[in-house]
Write a protein that holds these residues in place. Structure first.
Motif, PDB file in Angstrom:
ATOM      1  N   GLY A  79       0.815  -1.213   0.000  1.00  0.00           N
ATOM      2  CA  GLY A  79       0.000   0.000   0.000  1.00  0.00           C
ATOM      3  C   GLY A  79       0.847   1.260   0.000  1.00  0.00           C
ATOM      4  N   ILE A  80       1.941   1.244   0.750  1.00  0.00           N
ATOM      5  CA  ILE A  80       2.840   2.401   0.791  1.00  0.00           C
ATOM      6  C   ILE A  80       3.462   2.638  -0.580  1.00  0.00           C
ATOM      7  N   GLN A  81       3.810   1.567  -1.266  1.00  0.00           N
ATOM      8  CA  GLN A  81       4.420   1.709  -2.587  1.00  0.00           C
ATOM      9  C   GLN A  81       3.455   2.344  -3.589  1.00  0.00           C
ATOM     10  N   GLY A  82       2.160   2.214  -3.351  1.00  0.00           N
ATOM     11  CA  GLY A  82       1.173   2.847  -4.214  1.00  0.00           C
ATOM     12  C   GLY A  82       0.551   4.088  -3.602  1.00  0.00           C
ATOM     13  N   LEU A  83       1.202   4.655  -2.591  1.00  0.00           N
ATOM     14  CA  LEU A  83       0.617   5.751  -1.826  1.00  0.00           C
ATOM     15  C   LEU A  83       0.392   7.000  -2.669  1.00  0.00           C
ATOM     16  N   LYS A  84       1.254   7.247  -3.627  1.00  0.00           N
ATOM     17  CA  LYS A  84       1.150   8.478  -4.420  1.00  0.00           C
ATOM     18  C   LYS A  84      -0.216   8.600  -5.088  1.00  0.00           C
ATOM     19  N   ASN A  85      -0.740   7.485  -5.564  1.00  0.00           N
ATOM     20  CA  ASN A  85      -2.055   7.492  -6.222  1.00  0.00           C
ATOM     21  C   ASN A  85      -3.112   6.758  -5.406  1.00  0.00           C
ATOM     22  N   GLY A  86      -2.764   6.401  -4.154  1.00  0.00           N
ATOM     23  CA  GLY A  86      -3.668   5.597  -3.344  1.00  0.00           C
ATOM     24  C   GLY A  86      -4.448   6.402  -2.324  1.00  0.00           C
ATOM     25  N   ASP A  87      -5.236   5.682  -1.545  1.00  0.00           N
ATOM     26  CA  ASP A  87      -6.107   6.270  -0.526  1.00  0.00           C
ATOM     27  C   ASP A  87      -5.578   5.870   0.855  1.00  0.00           C
ATOM     28  N   PRO A  88      -4.914   6.786   1.560  1.00  0.00           N
ATOM     29  CA  PRO A  88      -4.351   6.442   2.870  1.00  0.00           C
ATOM     30  C   PRO A  88      -5.391   5.924   3.855  1.00  0.00           C
ATOM     31  N   LYS A  89      -6.586   6.494   3.834  1.00  0.00           N
ATOM     32  CA  LYS A  89      -7.630   6.074   4.765  1.00  0.00           C
ATOM     33  C   LYS A  89      -8.031   4.626   4.505  1.00  0.00           C
ATOM     34  N   ALA A  90      -8.214   4.275   3.234  1.00  0.00           N
ATOM     35  CA  ALA A  90      -8.588   2.897   2.898  1.00  0.00           C
ATOM     36  C   ALA A  90      -7.473   1.925   3.250  1.00  0.00           C
ATOM     37  N   LEU A  91      -6.217   2.342   3.031  1.00  0.00           N
ATOM     38  CA  LEU A  91      -5.083   1.487   3.372  1.00  0.00           C
ATOM     39  C   LEU A  91      -5.046   1.208   4.867  1.00  0.00           C
ATOM     40  N   LEU A  92      -5.204   2.241   5.670  1.00  0.00           N
ATOM     41  CA  LEU A  92      -5.148   2.055   7.116  1.00  0.00           C
ATOM     42  C   LEU A  92      -6.320   1.223   7.630  1.00  0.00           C
ATOM     43  N   ALA A  93      -7.490   1.382   7.032  1.00  0.00           N
ATOM     44  CA  ALA A  93      -8.642   0.571   7.434  1.00  0.00           C
ATOM     45  C   ALA A  93      -8.376  -0.908   7.154  1.00  0.00           C
ATOM     46  N   ARG A  94      -7.762  -1.189   6.014  1.00  0.00           N
ATOM     47  CA  ARG A  94      -7.445  -2.580   5.659  1.00  0.00           C
ATOM     48  C   ARG A  94      -6.389  -3.153   6.605  1.00  0.00           C
ATOM     49  N   VAL A  95      -5.357  -2.357   6.886  1.00  0.00           N
ATOM     50  CA  VAL A  95      -4.314  -2.819   7.797  1.00  0.00           C
ATOM     51  C   VAL A  95      -4.882  -3.039   9.199  1.00  0.00           C
ATOM     52  N   GLN A  96      -5.782  -2.173   9.625  1.00  0.00           N
ATOM     53  CA  GLN A  96      -6.435  -2.334  10.926  1.00  0.00           C
ATOM     54  C   GLN A  96      -7.182  -3.655  11.002  1.00  0.00           C
ATOM     55  N   LYS A  97      -7.979  -3.935   9.990  1.00  0.00           N
ATOM     56  CA  LYS A  97      -8.773  -5.168   9.943  1.00  0.00           C
ATOM     57  C   LYS A  97      -7.855  -6.395   9.954  1.00  0.00           C
ATOM     58  N   ASN A  98      -6.820  -6.351   9.122  1.00  0.00           N
ATOM     59  CA  ASN A  98      -5.919  -7.505   9.026  1.00  0.00           C
ATOM     60  C   ASN A  98      -5.096  -7.684  10.292  1.00  0.00           C
ATOM     61  N   THR A  99      -4.686  -6.574  10.899  1.00  0.00           N
ATOM     62  CA  THR A  99      -3.916  -6.674  12.144  1.00  0.00           C
ATOM     63  C   THR A  99      -4.769  -7.245  13.270  1.00  0.00           C
ATOM     64  N   ALA A 100      -5.987  -6.762  13.379  1.00  0.00           N
ATOM     65  CA  ALA A 100      -6.894  -7.282  14.414  1.00  0.00           C
ATOM     66  C   ALA A 100      -7.112  -8.788  14.247  1.00  0.00           C
ATOM     67  N   ALA A 101      -7.252  -9.226  12.998  1.00  0.00           N
ATOM     68  CA  ALA A 101      -7.444 -10.657  12.735  1.00  0.00           C
ATOM     69  C   ALA A 101      -6.209 -11.447  13.116  1.00  0.00           C
ATOM     70  N   ALA A 102      -5.024 -10.897  12.796  1.00  0.00           N
ATOM     71  CA  ALA A 102      -3.779 -11.604  13.133  1.00  0.00           C
ATOM     72  C   ALA A 102      -3.588 -11.684  14.631  1.00  0.00           C
ATOM     73  N   LEU A 103      -3.871 -10.616  15.332  1.00  0.00           N
ATOM     74  CA  LEU A 103      -3.667 -10.612  16.786  1.00  0.00           C
ATOM     75  C   LEU A 103      -4.690 -11.465  17.505  1.00  0.00           C
ATOM     76  N   GLY A 104      -5.857 -11.631  16.901  1.00  0.00           N
ATOM     77  CA  GLY A 104      -6.897 -12.422  17.549  1.00  0.00           C
ATOM     78  C   GLY A 104      -6.893 -13.871  17.149  1.00  0.00           C
ATOM     79  N   GLY A 105      -6.021 -14.228  16.181  1.00  0.00           N
ATOM     80  CA  GLY A 105      -5.970 -15.605  15.695  1.00  0.00           C
ATOM     81  C   GLY A 105      -5.308 -16.520  16.698  1.00  0.00           C
ATOM     82  N   SER A 106      -5.499 -17.820  16.458  1.00  0.00           N
ATOM     83  CA  SER A 106      -4.920 -18.818  17.375  1.00  0.00           C
ATOM     84  C   SER A 106      -3.514 -19.148  16.943  1.00  0.00           C
TER      85      SER A 106
END
Length: 417
Positions: free
Chosen positions: A390-417
């Motif tokens: 996401g950072i590599q595409g930041l120039k043309n990307g959406d920082p808010k959408a990137l952070l929302a995705r990272v938040q979701k994925n991080t929460a899943a990783a931390l809550g996994g078994s």
């Protein structure tokens, strides 16, 4: 090991850690009675695996280990790994890890979470002498596992010839984000590229810290990616990129920012103290100075990169291994390593000696107290790789959408078994 190497290790480690994790989840290191193997009687024969940055580091560690072995009557064999992450993963999965080994900070939580590491940190003399941030990097579930070997931080490098060519003086050295933008605009107006910066969290993450954000909570238990602070940071970096005030290395036909900087393709860069040796070897005629990173809305901040001396939970030579680490982390030995291969001592009491020997590195070592270590949580490889994409595409990307995705994925990783 430079963060470029750590990044490669992280990618290479996906398969190895999966193998390691599946083996550990079968019976668990903590559940295996051999995990606390009886101490071997008589002299120890320690096997030491390192992720070396080159011949200078390999020789320095081998010499230090030989000196310790000679003085104690033990044996110590140092082996430089071809791929540290892969070889450790295979050794853990096979149940026969080396006694002592480098543990990159990006791998630490994966190993600690499955009981592969001996939590010996508090057994090292004057353990509070290690920088607090480094001790936190190697703490998991409240246990301080292993002594930091050394560390690096990020700072701002300025090509002094190009700086003068742009009509800038010391008064233009940026100390805040606003000043960085203003100075970069002056450089751009003179037809030069103001700043080249690496296109991963290992560089852009510094802006997140300066804004008061980070990917996880300090204890590594909660996802904190989708925050106003992180959004402010990524929006600021996006503005630099879209305004042609900063460029990623690939835009300047370079493999990393230090190369672009060395070739004079940008006036400033953000790199760690490993750049000193790289420029000396590859671009010896470049004149530059190092200053602290500009402070963000919440103040100064940088990133730290480090390894610790890991000791295997399954080692039958733990007592000797701790004594070896004790010797390897003495101020005298850390200064010998600093001289041999350009790392900064992890002990605060070595600071004055280090600055006396390497005064040009003041900005790097002064940043130790402001430095954020890597994400201290297991099972985060794919999440962090996605963040980098996401950072590599930041120039043309959406920082808010990137952070929302990272938040979701991080929460899943931390809550996994």
């Amino acid at each position: 090991m430079a963060p470029r190497s750590l990044a490669r290790a992280a990618v290479a480690g996906l398969t190895a850690v999966a193998l390691f994790g599946s083996a550990a989840c079968g019976s668990g290191f903590d559940d295996d009675s051999s995990g606390d193997a009886a101490q071997s009687s008589g002299p120890a024969n320690l096997q030491i695996l390192i992720g070396s940055s080159g011949d200078a580091e390999t020789k320095a560690v081998q010499d230090a280990a030989a000196k310790w072995a000679s003085s104690t009557g033990n044996q110590a064999t140092v082996t430089p790994a071809q791929d540290l992450t892969q070889q450790l993963g295979q050794a853990f999965a096979g149940g026969n890890p080396p006694d002592v080994f480098y543990v990159p900070a990006v791998r630490f939580a994966d190993y600690a979470s499955v009981g592969a590491l001996e939590p010996y940190g508090d057994k090292i003399s004057n353990s509070d002498d290690f920088y607090q941030g480094l001790r936190e990097t190697f703490t998991y579930d409240g246990k301080y596992y292993c002594a930091p070997k050394d560390f690096s931080t990020l700072a701002l490098q300025i090509n002094t010839d190009l700086w003068a060519k742009a009509g800038l003086t010391d008064a233009d050295v940026p100390t805040t984000w606003d000043q960085l933008t203003a100075t970069a605009q002056k450089i751009k107006a003179k037809g030069q590229v103001p700043l080249v910066i690496g296109d991963t969290r290992d560089r852009i993450g510094a802006f997140m810290v300066q804004a008061g954000g980070w990917i996880t909570s300090p204890d590594g238990k909660q996802a904190t990616a989708d925050s106003p602070e992180n959004l402010q940071a990524l929006q600021y970096v996006k503005g630099l990129l879209t305004g042609d005030l900063a460029k990623f290395p690939k835009e300047l036909d370079s493999g990393w920012a230090g190369e672009a900087f060395g070739k004079g393709r940008a006036v400033m860069t953000i790199e760690g103290n490993w750049i000193t040796g790289a420029l000396k070897n590859d671009f010896p005629n470049v004149k530059y100075k190092v200053v602290p990173l500009p402070a963000g809305p919440k103040g100064p901040g940088t990133l730290s990169f480090t390894n610790c001396w890991g000791i295997a939970a399954k080692s039958s030579n733990k007592e000797a291994a701790v004594k070896l680490v004790e010797a390897m982390t003495s101020v005298e030995q850390q200064m010998a390593f600093a001289t041999a291969f350009g790392v900064m001592p992890s002990r605060q009491s070595a600071r004055d000696a280090y600055l006396a020997a390497f005064p040009a590195d003041k900005a790097f070592i002064d940043a130790a107290e402001q430095a954020q270590g890597p994400v201290n949580a297991p099972k985060m490889d794919s999440v962090l790789a996605d963040l980098d994409t996401g950072i590599q595409g930041l120039k043309n990307g959406d920082p808010k959408a990137l952070l929302a995705r990272v938040q979701k994925n991080t929460a899943a990783a931390l809550g996994g078994s």
